[in-house]
Write an enzyme that holds these catalytic residues in place. Structure first.
Site, PDB file in Angstrom:
ATOM      1  CB  SER A 150      -1.028  -0.091   0.927  1.00 45.13           C
ATOM      2  OG  SER A 150      -0.274   0.127   2.520  1.00 45.13           O
ATOM      3  CE  LYS A 211      -3.021   2.244   4.603  1.00 40.72           C
ATOM      4  NZ  LYS A 211      -2.994   1.518   3.518  1.00 40.72           N
TER       5      LYS A 211
END
Length: 355
Positions: A150, A211
């Site tokens: 990701s 993230k």
């Protein structure tokens, strides 16, 4: 007198000399063997003396550096023995069952310390080292490995990173098992846009996600045609070319790589597909005490763009720390498969700062 008689006399005369020569040879052989054994023993003695001298020198150096601790250790053993006897006496006279157990444990510990101080000291040192390691991991630095793609191309599967747990202060999620020690966050510091952060996702079995923070409390975040907009302005971006890494996802081969600059921080993102729902989003207004996060691999990330997903807006107290540096990296191999390290280590990523 015949010739045969002369030969017999000659042989008779030679016999004593032959026996004498044989005895002489045996004596020489025995002396030679004894001499060889003596020389070998002398070599062993010399080697032992040299070894003893080296040990003596080392002991003198250690004594100079640390002093002679034999007397000090003996004093510790004597004190421990005395404490053991005192605990034993208190255990016999105490009316409280709890105190008797307490005195019995103290007696056993001090008895072991008096008899085996060296082992006791080693165990104590190992315990202190373990406690220190747990303290550092809980409050200062925590290792974290990248489990998914990701965050490609910034972070790859197999990267092992250090997370600074003091960067944003501490909440209950900063500690193992998230104990309810206090509410909110202490020593709180506001993250910056562009930080790569690790946070806890309660809605996904209490997993830790990583993230990039792109929206602070009060920000208005939107994606238009795959490009990031913050508070009505598009984040500066330029295309670098096709991705030339070795992704696990085949669709990422030769996908376009973009370079974004957010509040002075420059990093790379990957855009695999066009026209996905996450490429064009409504305007998200970040609530107070929350953050908007996205993965750098924009089409392969569960993040704040999916409000019905496990992430959504990330609360401040869920932040664990800021990702700082890659300290180790393996390409497609298990960390425990040490025999594969020589060909699997990505040396160009070790000690790389995380932008």
């Amino acid at each position: 007198m015949s010739d045969n008689d002369d030969d017999k006399d000659k042989d008779a005369n030679k016999a004593p000399f032959s026996e004498l020569r044989t005895q002489s040879d045996k004596t020489i052989d025995a002396s030679s063997s004894l001499l060889k054994k003596t020389l070998t023993d002398l070599k062993h003695v010399k080697a032992k003396e040299d070894q003893h001298q080296k040990v003596t020198k080392i002991n003198k150096i250690l004594a100079t550096l640390h002093g002679d601790k034999s007397e000090h250790i003996q004093n510790i053993k004597d004190q421990a023995h005395e404490k053991s006897q005192n605990y034993h006496a208190k255990m016999q006279t105490s009316p409280s069952l709890f105190k008797r157990y307490y005195y019995d444990v103290g007696r056993m510990l001090n008895s072991f310390k008096a008899k085996h101080y060296e082992i006791y000291d080693f165990i104590r040192s190992a315990f202190y080292a373990l406690f220190l390691a747990m303290f550092i991991r809980s409050l200062i630095i925590q290792p974290f490995n990248i489990p998914s793609e990701s965050m490609v191309p910034s972070l790859l599967v197999g990267d092992y990173i250090f997370v600074d747990k003091s960067a944003y202060g501490y909440s209950k999620y900063s500690f193992p098992f998230a104990p309810d020690l206090f509410e909110g966050r202490i020593f709180s510091t506001m993250p910056e846009r562009g930080d790569v952060a690790v946070f806890r996702v309660v809605d996904d079995q209490n997993k830790d996600y990583i993230k990039r923070i792109v929206g602070l409390p009060g920000d208005k975040i939107q994606y238009i045609d795959g490009r990031l907009w913050v508070n009505g302005a598009q984040v500066p971006v330029k295309m670098l070319g096709p991705y030339d890494g070795r992704p696990l996802d085949p669709s990422a081969y030769n996908a376009p790589v973009f370079e974004e600059t957010l509040d002075g921080k420059t990093y790379q993102t990957l855009d695999i597909y066009d026209g996905l729902p996450t490429d064009n989003t409504p305007i998200f207004e970040v609530p107070e005490g929350h953050f908007f996060v996205t993965g750098d691999n924009r089409d392969k990330s569960q993040d704040s763009r999916l409000m019905n997903g496990p992430v959504g807006f990330v609360p401040m107290d869920r932040l664990i720390g800021k990702a700082e540096i890659i300290f180790f990296s393996l390409d497609r191999e298990n960390f425990l498969e040490v025999w594969k390290w020589p060909t699997a280590i990505r040396f160009n990523r070790i000690f790389k700062n995380i932008d």
